[in-house]
Enzyme design. Structure first.
Site: not given
Lengths: 557, 557
Positions: A139, A141, A205-206, A210, A217, A220, A271, A478
């Site tokens: 979650g 994203s 986000s590590f 997951t 997504t 990287s 997909l 970034y």
């Protein structure tokens, strides 16, 4: 479900972890100067779920019965808080909506399949009964890849892969591991580390994302210069689709037509559901060091990063902050105490003295970090080679002290966003990648666009950036930006974030280097991959998912 | 059209180039021993086109008029020999059919568009009039990616990209070049070299294949360990599709959903016509050396190659022949003359003496080559590191003499096939990639399968192999096999080639590492990417090309 971890319903991470600024004496003055915002101490540790009202589940009894038959009653829930946890990711827009209780449309039911067979059974139910299925990893994203369309009339199922969290096998000869998609970063690394291996993939986000989410997504990580982006790491996978499972065996390389592997990577649930991955793993490095460098200017810092990339000297990462981010970075240092205080103060005085003597503009200086891994002797050789390259660009080698600091706080940044929101202030990020020849232009264009956008909204804003990943032909920039929230948070955010994104594609960058598309970035897809490219993706999704049951509306609408 | 080069209508390469064995004293005895075939001197230098009869062009006047209006009469042809040149690639099956004049179905017209606009216009005509369009680069395919279906009733257009052969721009900062798809390898390298750059992509077909062809079939080159496979090299592209052109800008990396770039790579003309590519280029290396090594056994040779890959020592290539290929390789050495003769004889005697002393089985020894590029000092350091790794596996370092030999003859091998065909003998190749853990098993399984197949056809056959490309998780094994042609060439070839392919997928390898799929390998697609994967590709092609006008039947039928 209790054993499937999830984040705060209202923000990032764990309930008892917060950004603190009391111990960072330079932070409040920095925010005052940069954003004109007067920080006040955090007033509350959490937000009670009772402050919001959640639209009831629309799932009918027959749908619930069919899903219950798949995973059992204990692995299915229509609980309001769980549905809110699963309703969206952690983009600024989603955080604003969540805190305001503006949910529009929330998943009607959350299911926790035990294995691939149960995932397939859920998809079968979904196709048969025309449901919408949105796969859910951690979650995290920030591209709105999870949030359902507000206009979705069908029953929405959030398919949480959290029970599928095992490293199934390690092929020690090939350096390949077979891992279930729902495993969280730290849980996966713990299982791999126990056998002496690592994936080496550490996105910001590590701690809460997951493996399956990374693949879906095109993630990287901080160490992707060495270990590769997730698209390099994933060599095989299993993807459950309505009607059957695509099985891509682990292969180092292949020429079997259009790459199915590269079609599923980045497909964000459209997909099918990625359930298992064969990924490259590496032996945990013998020795690791992060060295910090101070550059006189951004231009010279970029030149040094390019020189490192070109040199072939293997680095685990090589990143550099621009002048704004360097200033921010210094402002978030913890106040040293005791002997350390004296030493640090002395060290910083010395550093400033050296820079003054060199005639540096201290407002222009940029801090960079390079990470080295390997046998001790190798690390020493590579450090020396990089020192030569950065000194050629006038840099000072600061050593491993600040590097250790970098390593410490690397996963803490997302908590800052929630803290700032509490202060009615936006802090957000957006990243791009562009050829080396366009990096400086992209950087300048984004600054100008952001500042124009801030002005258009009558705001004092702040933007800063770092170069985070290098490739042969270019690098990732970034950006982080912030401003005080005004009267219409969503409208002003659209203008400011939109200006950044538009500057990316106009200046020759991509709409996202590793955050994905979702609905947040889909307006720029036609400018990134051309209208004909968008049409081909749209056609692919239409033919692969004729009922539009699989996370519809994401990537391209 | 005269300025668009093409190969012999009846075989590989240029009319006046042939494989010679008169100057290779060990070759004829080797062939006699390996295949039981008595070689005789080449009897003819060419095959007159008058020996075959070509089905007439079925293109109607209106189609020809429409195509003529696109490129002009001088860039369109219905000439029989040109149509035969374009009818197929150079697979064994296609060579047998061509020499026998068994054409079944030949393109009805060949067009040579000048630019992207003309390509688009040809596709527009094709869709409007329901024609079949088969893009043609150099015609070197050995996967039957070019040959039309024998049952194709529609007019077939071969779209030769040979006039689109320019390096359009070099971005010297980013190391990116924009190049037209129809350029042949040597012409492209000449243009790049003139500016100090190289693509570094050298497939065996290099002299007669094109950049666009490499992209459309997922090519890999002799130096891909350093420069990457074509999928790594290509960063952007333009692809003309009916109705519009997909433009993928040059980007080092991106997270824009399923990778369109990776969908067009390997698409073999089924998704459109690749007209232009943005590719990674490198400065021509300062210094280059190829060092040869002799290993006591295949197993130890593979271990050494794996150790080199794991070490991180940068090599341009690292390859090793198995014992059979080593024996073959020694048989194709040219006879030395004069002083060189004495020195060589002395050197070989010495080598044999050393190996005898070590107790080697000379039938088991394997020759390997590693290529180093860079500054002189770097090359020396890397040579030393590799020497340490190979000696750990008991190898002898033979030095750069045999390495230079390797470099010389690298593009000559395909001519051998034509020479052997003339002797009623098949020589063919097939390659796979597999994880390191499965390489030895794949190698053994292929040997066993080929030998079983030879026996089943009552033949004395020969098979040999080398490991040609390394990755983190595995490597490419490249097999060459040969046998005397019997009564039913196509049926026996199907059995033998089929046995090799089946062994690949059964033992955990892929159906092709870099030759592509075409129709030659499509029977193994379902076993490689699973039936559901094939279905998704089939759906993609159906939706992207609803009229089946774009090279139909290739990859998946």
């Amino acid at each position: 479900m209790a054993h499937v971890k999830h984040m705060k319903w209202w923000g990032w991470g764990e309930e008892d972890v917060h950004f603190e600024y009391a111990n960072k004496p330079a932070f409040a003055p920095f925010v005052k100067k940069a954003l004109g915002v007067d920080l006040r101490p955090r007033e509350r540790d959490t937000i009670p779920f009772s402050t919001v009202t959640v639209p009831g589940s629309r799932a009918g009894a027959e749908v619930l019965e069919a899903l219950r038959a798949v995973s059992g009653a204990e692995h299915m829930s229509v609980d309001d808080e769980l549905r809110v946890v699963h309703w969206a990711g952690k983009s600024v827009t989603e955080l604003l909506l969540t805190r305001a209780g503006e949910f529009a449309r929330v998943p009607d039911v959350v299911v926790y399949p035990a294995d691939e067979q149960e995932v397939a059974a859920v998809l079968a139910v979904a196709v048969e009964r025309d449901l919408v299925v949105i796969p859910f990893g951690g979650g995290t994203s920030i591209s709105r890849s999870l949030q359902p369309s507000p206009h979705e009339e069908r029953t929405i199922v959030s398919l949480d892969l959290g029970r599928m969290n095992q490293v199934l096998a390690v092929d020690e000869t090939a350096g390949l591991a077979t891992i279930q998609a729902g495993v969280l970063g730290p849980d996966m690394e713990a299982q791999l580390n126990a056998r002496g291996w690592t994936l080496g993939h550490f996105p910001d986000s590590f701690t809460h994302s997951t493996l399956g989410g990374w693949a879906a997504t095109r993630s990287s990580g901080m160490q992707s210069d060495k270990y590769g982006d997730i698209a390099d790491i994933v060599r095989g996978m299993r993807v459950v689709r309505p009607g059957g499972t695509v099985v891509l065996r682990p292969l180092p390389s292949t020429s079997t037509g259009p790459s199915l592997r590269e079609m599923f990577l980045g497909s964000e649930g459209r997909l099918g559901v990625i359930t298992e991955l064969d990924v490259q793993v590496h032996r945990v490095a013998e020795h690791r060091e992060v060295i910090a460098y101070m550059f006189p200017t951004w231009q010279r810092a970029l030149s040094a990063m390019h020189a490192i990339a070109r040199s072939g000297v293997p680095t685990t990462f090589a990143r550099v902050s621009d002048a704004h981010e360097t200033a921010f970075s210094l402002s978030t240092q913890k106040a040293p105490t005791g002997l350390k205080k004296k030493l640090t103060a002395k060290g910083q005085d010395l550093l400033w003295e050296v820079m003054r003597r060199r005639g540096w503009d201290t407002d222009a200086m940029c801090i960079g970090y390079v990470c080295f891994e390997g046998a001790k002797a190798e690390v020493e050789r590579h450090k020396k080679a990089v020192a030569g390259l950065v000194k050629h660009e006038g840099a000072l080698v600061l050593g491993s002290g600040p590097g250790a600091l970098y390593d410490q706080k690397k996963f803490d940044t997302p908590y800052l966003r929630d803290f700032l929101l509490e202060q009615n202030t936006i802090g957000d990020v957006s990243e791009t990648a562009a050829p080396w020849s366009k990096l400086a232009t992209v950087h300048q264009a984004v600054y100008e666009a952001a500042e124009r956008a801030f002005r258009s909204q009558g705001k004092q804003g702040w933007i800063m950036s770092h170069m985070s990943h290098s490739y042969h032909s270019g690098a990732c920039l970034y950006f982080t930006f912030g401003y005080g929230i005004g009267e219409d948070p969503h409208a002003e955010y659209a203008v400011i974030k939109g200006a950044v994104q538009q500057a990316f594609v106009d200046a020759g960058g991509t709409l996202s280097h590793h955050h994905g598309v979702g609905t947040e970035h889909s307006p720029w897809m036609a400018q990134d991959v051309s209208p004909e490219g968008v049409q081909l993706l749209r056609d692919l999704f239409a033919v692969a998912d004729p009922g539009a049951n699989l996370n519809p509306g994401k990537i391209v609408d």
